[in-house]
Scaffold this active site. Sequence first.
Site, PDB file in Angstrom:
ATOM      1  N   HIS A 121      -6.252   2.622   2.918  1.00 17.72           N
ATOM      2  CA  HIS A 121      -7.112   2.044   1.890  1.00 17.72           C
ATOM      3  C   HIS A 121      -8.245   1.309   2.601  1.00 17.72           C
ATOM      4  CE1 HIS A 121      -8.338  -0.766  -1.317  1.00 17.72           C
ATOM      5  NE2 HIS A 121      -7.697   0.014  -2.181  1.00 17.72           N
ATOM      6  N   ASP A 198      -0.024  -2.977   5.670  1.00 16.16           N
ATOM      7  CA  ASP A 198      -0.527  -3.061   4.306  1.00 16.16           C
ATOM      8  C   ASP A 198       0.645  -2.743   3.381  1.00 16.16           C
ATOM      9  OD1 ASP A 198      -1.558  -2.557   1.791  1.00 16.16           O
ATOM     10  OD2 ASP A 198      -3.092  -1.147   2.444  1.00 16.16           O
ATOM     11  N   GLN A 201       1.430  -1.075  -1.673  1.00 13.06           N
ATOM     12  CA  GLN A 201       2.094  -0.034  -2.454  1.00 13.06           C
ATOM     13  C   GLN A 201       3.593   0.055  -2.190  1.00 13.06           C
ATOM     14  OE1 GLN A 201       0.577   1.504  -4.833  1.00 13.06           O
ATOM     15  NE2 GLN A 201      -1.524   0.916  -4.346  1.00 13.06           N
ATOM     16  N   LYS A 224       0.172  -5.712  -8.414  1.00  9.96           N
ATOM     17  CA  LYS A 224       0.806  -4.389  -8.399  1.00  9.96           C
ATOM     18  C   LYS A 224       2.319  -4.470  -8.593  1.00  9.96           C
ATOM     19  CE  LYS A 224      -2.751  -2.574  -5.268  1.00  9.96           C
ATOM     20  NZ  LYS A 224      -3.501  -1.725  -6.205  1.00  9.96           N
ATOM     21  N   CYS A 362     -10.567   4.240  -3.149  1.00  8.84           N
ATOM     22  CA  CYS A 362     -10.859   3.368  -2.001  1.00  8.84           C
ATOM     23  C   CYS A 362     -10.321   3.981  -0.711  1.00  8.84           C
ATOM     24  CB  CYS A 362     -10.286   1.974  -2.210  1.00  8.84           C
ATOM     25  SG  CYS A 362     -11.021   1.092  -3.592  1.00  8.84           S
TER      26      CYS A 362
END
Length: 408
Positions: A121, A198, A201, A224, A362
Site C-alpha cells: 500500500h 503493515d 489488513q 478496519k 493505493c
Amino acid sequence: MISSNIREQFPILNQKINGHPLVYLDSAATSQKPRQVIEAVKAYYEWDNSNVHRGVHTLGSRATDAYEGAREKVAKFINARSIKEIIFTRGTTTGLNIVASSYGPAAVSEGDEIVITQMEHHSNFIPWQQLAKRTGATLKFIPLQQDGTVTLADAESTITDKTKIVAIAYVSNVMGVTNPVKELAAIAHRHGAVIVVDGAQSTPHMKVDVQDLDCDFYAFSGHKMLAPTGIGALYGKKALLEAMEPVEFGGEMIDDVGLYDSTWKELPYKFEGGTPIIAGAVGLGAAIDFLQEVGLDNIHAHEMKLAAYAEQKLSEISDLSIYGPRNRQVGVVTFNLGDVHPHDVATVLDAEGIAVRAGHHCCQPLMRWLQVSSTARASFYLYNTEEDVDALVKGLIKAKEYFSYELG
C-alpha cells in the site's frame, strides 16, 4: 462459528441502497461499526468527556482511565510485552511514517538498503521511497511470483548485510496474499536489519502475536477492525522506541521545557503530543472487546469460507479475471470484468445496492506489475454471508449484460 444474527448488531446494514438491501463488500477500505462500539463512544461523550492526564477532577480521571484502559487492551490484543510499546496514532499511515521519520534517518545512510515489495500500500511504500531519496540509500524489492506471492528464497537473495530496514504488509489489501512475516523477520535479523509490518489488513481478521512474529514495528488502524476512524496504534520494541526522537512536539509529550532545550516524557507519551484521540481509543477498546467475544479464529474461518465460495462462483463468470493466489488466506477477492472499467462495474453494482471498491487501491506500483490501471475488489468480514456473494455474482452478470458490447 459466527452467529447467524451478528448482522443485527450493525445498524448501518439495516437499510436499502437504490431500493435494494445493502450488501457491503468494502471492509478492506473500512469496516462497519457494531452497536457496542457506537454506544461506547456515545457514552464517553455523554458522561466522561474530558482531557486526559491533566485534570484531577472526576471527569478527567474517568477519561484517563478509559484511554489508558484501551491501551492495555491493545497491548494484550497483539501480545505486546508492555503498554509502553503501544503508541496511539491516527492509523496505519501515521504509524509507518513515525518509524520512517524518526527511526529511519538514524538507522539508514548512503549505501544502505531498504527492502520492500511492489504489493505494498502507498502508506508502506512512499515513506521508504522518500527515506531512500533523502539518505542516498538503495530501495530494493523482493520479487513477486506470478500469483503475487513472495518466496523466502527471493527474500534471502534480496536482503543483505547492507539492508537496514525490511518493510512489508502482513496481508496485501489487493490480492489477498498473506506474507510469511515471522520467517522474513528471522532473515532480516540475521542481517542486522529491523522489520516493519503493515498490519492494517491482518489485525482485524486473524490473531496477531507480535512477540511470536518477532517484528520490530507493527502498525494498524482501528477503522478496519470495527472501531472509529482516526485511531490506530504503532507497536515498537521498547529499546527501539526509547532510542527514537519524537516527530511531533507540543503539549503532553514533554518532561521539562527550558528556554533553549527540552526533555521528553517516557514511553509511550513522548510520541503522543497534544490532546489525543480519546473517544477513538475508547471505541477501539470496545471493538477489541467485540472481536474477542466473537473470536478471531471464528472470524478467520468464516472469511475463508466466504472467500472460497466467492472465488468458486466468480470463476464461473466468463470474461472475469481474478488476481492473486488461489486458495487465498484472507477474505479479499480482486477482479476485472473484461475491458470494462472497474468504476463502471462498481457503478452498476451500486445500483443493485452492492458496495465494492474500484480503483488502484493505493497500490499503483502493484497495478503496473499486474499490467492494469485499476481493479474492482470485494472484501468480506464477519457480518457478510454467502447470500452477499450470490448478490455480487448476480450483479456482475447484470453488469456483463449491460456492457456486452465491450466484451464482444
